[in-house]
Design an enzyme around this catalytic site. Structure first.
Site, PDB file in Angstrom:
ATOM      1  N   LYS A  22       0.834  -1.209   0.000  1.00 47.95           N
ATOM      2  CA  LYS A  22       0.000   0.000   0.000  1.00 47.95           C
ATOM      3  C   LYS A  22       0.865   1.253   0.000  1.00 47.95           C
ATOM      4  O   LYS A  22       0.597   2.212  -0.728  1.00 47.95           O
ATOM      5  CB  LYS A  22      -0.914  -0.012   1.226  1.00 47.95           C
ATOM      6  CG  LYS A  22      -1.647   1.293   1.476  1.00 47.95           C
ATOM      7  CD  LYS A  22      -2.401   1.281   2.784  1.00 47.95           C
ATOM      8  CE  LYS A  22      -1.515   1.507   3.986  1.00 47.95           C
ATOM      9  NZ  LYS A  22      -1.268   2.945   4.271  1.00 47.95           N
ATOM     10  N   ASN A  23       1.899   1.253   0.818  1.00 49.48           N
ATOM     11  CA  ASN A  23       2.721   2.449   0.966  1.00 49.48           C
ATOM     12  C   ASN A  23       3.644   2.701  -0.216  1.00 49.48           C
ATOM     13  O   ASN A  23       4.302   3.742  -0.274  1.00 49.48           O
ATOM     14  CB  ASN A  23       3.544   2.373   2.257  1.00 49.48           C
ATOM     15  CG  ASN A  23       2.676   2.546   3.494  1.00 49.48           C
ATOM     16  OD1 ASN A  23       1.564   3.069   3.423  1.00 49.48           O
ATOM     17  ND2 ASN A  23       3.166   2.078   4.630  1.00 49.48           N
ATOM     18  N   CYS A 119      -4.397  16.223  11.293  1.00 49.26           N
ATOM     19  CA  CYS A 119      -3.016  16.630  11.062  1.00 49.26           C
ATOM     20  C   CYS A 119      -2.852  18.121  11.334  1.00 49.26           C
ATOM     21  O   CYS A 119      -3.510  18.941  10.713  1.00 49.26           O
ATOM     22  CB  CYS A 119      -2.615  16.335   9.615  1.00 49.26           C
ATOM     23  SG  CYS A 119      -0.869  16.518   9.304  1.00 49.26           S
ATOM     24  N   ARG A 124       2.869  17.357  13.091  1.00 55.91           N
ATOM     25  CA  ARG A 124       3.170  16.268  12.167  1.00 55.91           C
ATOM     26  C   ARG A 124       4.147  16.799  11.116  1.00 55.91           C
ATOM     27  O   ARG A 124       4.271  18.012  10.930  1.00 55.91           O
ATOM     28  CB  ARG A 124       1.880  15.790  11.477  1.00 55.91           C
ATOM     29  CG  ARG A 124       0.821  15.300  12.423  1.00 55.91           C
ATOM     30  CD  ARG A 124       1.114  13.946  13.006  1.00 55.91           C
ATOM     31  NE  ARG A 124       1.143  12.930  11.967  1.00 55.91           N
ATOM     32  CZ  ARG A 124       1.196  11.620  12.222  1.00 55.91           C
ATOM     33  NH1 ARG A 124       1.220  11.198  13.444  1.00 55.91           N
ATOM     34  NH2 ARG A 124       1.209  10.758  11.242  1.00 55.91           N
ATOM     35  N   ILE A 333       9.756   7.025  16.587  1.00 56.94           N
ATOM     36  CA  ILE A 333       9.266   7.691  15.380  1.00 56.94           C
ATOM     37  C   ILE A 333       8.031   8.535  15.668  1.00 56.94           C
ATOM     38  O   ILE A 333       7.957   9.709  15.307  1.00 56.94           O
ATOM     39  CB  ILE A 333       8.963   6.668  14.271  1.00 56.94           C
ATOM     40  CG1 ILE A 333      10.176   5.749  14.036  1.00 56.94           C
ATOM     41  CG2 ILE A 333       8.566   7.386  12.983  1.00 56.94           C
ATOM     42  CD1 ILE A 333      11.424   6.477  13.578  1.00 56.94           C
ATOM     43  N   ARG A 403      -7.895  -0.479   5.725  1.00 58.49           N
ATOM     44  CA  ARG A 403      -7.116   0.539   5.017  1.00 58.49           C
ATOM     45  C   ARG A 403      -5.810  -0.032   4.468  1.00 58.49           C
ATOM     46  O   ARG A 403      -5.285   0.483   3.483  1.00 58.49           O
ATOM     47  CB  ARG A 403      -6.790   1.712   5.955  1.00 58.49           C
ATOM     48  CG  ARG A 403      -7.959   2.607   6.293  1.00 58.49           C
ATOM     49  CD  ARG A 403      -7.506   3.767   7.174  1.00 58.49           C
ATOM     50  NE  ARG A 403      -6.252   4.329   6.661  1.00 58.49           N
ATOM     51  CZ  ARG A 403      -5.157   4.520   7.397  1.00 58.49           C
ATOM     52  NH1 ARG A 403      -5.141   4.218   8.677  1.00 58.49           N
ATOM     53  NH2 ARG A 403      -4.077   5.044   6.856  1.00 58.49           N
TER      54      ARG A 403
END
Length: 423
Positions: A22-23, A119, A124, A333, A403
């Site tokens: 997906k990414n 966001c 972010r 992260i 997703r």
């Protein structure tokens, strides 16, 4: 609203085919905005985020075709880009929508993209995208929840030296796409090195871009006036593969993973071996995993690639609940990415949170109960916990898992899991 019902205690055995990433597919779809020609993508996963991105590109005027159902290939032709806007109604569930910003402003000279849901600029790394595009000559403004970017005078973005204060995958992808059509040479410093970056660069090169250094911390791009159509196969999903490696290990099963890329999984494989799990590469693109009868605790620290992926942190926590000893999991992260821990505690896990560290004492017997998924990877970790829990686990809000995981309940059922989707 769909839920997943899991009856735990079944060792998984059999073969699982890993889907496309997906990414990697999402930035590849955004890259189709850089040309008026047809871009054909294969090995595309059929997940909610891909469907959302397809709707977004269609809203912008692109023709998006999926010739088979469920689709594994997709053809996108953005001959005309109308409006160059990504509205909130389409992108509120998907942060990757920001990936349309670079291609739009590079090709059309302007873009208006809604900030993804939840966001905030500064909290972010979206601000890193905007700063980079400003360095390339774009004027950036934010109002009413939208980012508005334009090139003064209707010209092209110009190349320059872009250095990211913090490594950002989507920021690197955005600048990489924008630089492909910019005037002159762009150097991207402190670039992300993830396989998805290299995959995007490979597609852009097929489209006619001049790129060197993708997969390293410094990428150089010589901009072109025009890019062309191409055909590209999306890389396998390393996070889905890692999740199924944990599934085989946590259930003390024996799984074969096909159509994966072991080279992208080195840090995950190494850490799982530290816990006593047996993992072998049995053929090109094929891994076998066999669970250890007694899992051993191991510490893990999330890092940018090639370190241990933050997207595998929640899954490793599920495994740690079944390992003998104390595992310390440090998340470097993202902040606030231990929401799944409270749900595992409800299932009987012994976990304490200390800032960005989670301390897991094991092994503990988990018991099935009702739990709520807070995000995509948390969903996967609760599925893994449910696979070893005594009794039934009912996971709510599984739209999160839809997703990013293609037909996860079907894949797990095919290797023996007692899992089904319920209303």
């Amino acid at each position: 609203m769909d839920k997943l019902l899991i009856e735990g205690g079944i060792p998984l055995e059999g073969s699982v085919r890993i889907s496309g990433a997906k990414n990697a597919a999402l930035p590849a779809m955004a890259a189709a905005l850089l040309t008026s020609d047809r871009v054909e993508l294969t090995n595309v996963p059929h997940v909610r985020d891909i469907i959302t991105m397809g709707k977004l590109l269609a809203h912008m005027g692109a023709i998006v075709e999926t010739p088979e159902l469920p689709p594994t290939s997709m053809t996108i032709q953005a001959e005309q880009v109308n409006g160059a806007e990504a509205p909130y109604e389409l992108v509120r569930t998907m942060r990757a929508s920001i990936l349309t910003l670079g291609p739009l402003v590079a090709r059309t000279g302007s873009a208006r993209v809604s900030l993804p849901g939840g966001c905030a600029i500064g909290a972010r790394p979206v601000d890193l995208h905007l700063k980079a595009l400003e360095q390339m000559g774009a004027e950036i403004g934010t109002s009413h929840g939208y980012v508005e970017a334009r090139v003064p005078g209707g010209g092209r973005l110009r190349g320059g030296n872009v250095f990211f204060d913090k490594i950002t995958v989507t920021g690197t992808e955005n600048v990489l796409m924008a630089a492909a059509l910019a005037e002159g040479e762009t150097t991207i410093g402190n670039a992300a090195q993830e396989p998805e970056i290299t995959d995007l660069a490979d597609l852009l090169i097929k489209m006619g871009a001049d790129i060197e250094g993708a997969g390293t911390s410094t990428i150089r791009v010589s901009g072109k006036e025009q890019l062309y159509g191409a055909t590209h196969r999306v890389i396998p999903d390393r996070i889905e593969a890692g999740t199924f490696l944990v599934a085989g290990a946590i259930t003390n099963g024996s799984l074969e993973l096909t159509y994966c890329e072991p080279e992208h999984l080195r840090s995950i494989i190494a850490k799982l071996r530290d816990t006593g799990v047996e993992i072998r590469e049995t053929a090109p693109g094929t891994l076998s995993v066999r669970g250890a009868r007694k899992l051993i605790a191991a510490d893990v620290r999330t890092e940018e690639y090639p370190g241990f992926a933050t997207d595998m942190q929640a899954q490793f926590m599920a495994l740690a609940t079944q390992a003998k000893g104390t595992s310390v999991i440090t998340e470097t992260i993202f902040e606030n990415r231990f929401l799944h821990a409270s749900e595992m505690i409800r299932m009987g896990a012994n976990i304490s949170i200390e800032g960005r560290r989670a301390v897991v004492h094991g092994p503990t017997e988990l018991s099935g109960t009702g739990v709520i998924a807070s995000d995509l990877r948390a969903s996967a970790s609760l599925v893994l916990a449910g696979l070893v829990a005594k009794g039934e686990t009912l996971i709510d809000r599984v739209y999160h898992i839809d997703r990013g995981y293609e037909r996860i309940e079907e894949k797990l059922s095919s290797v023996g899991a007692r899992i089904r989707r319920v209303q």
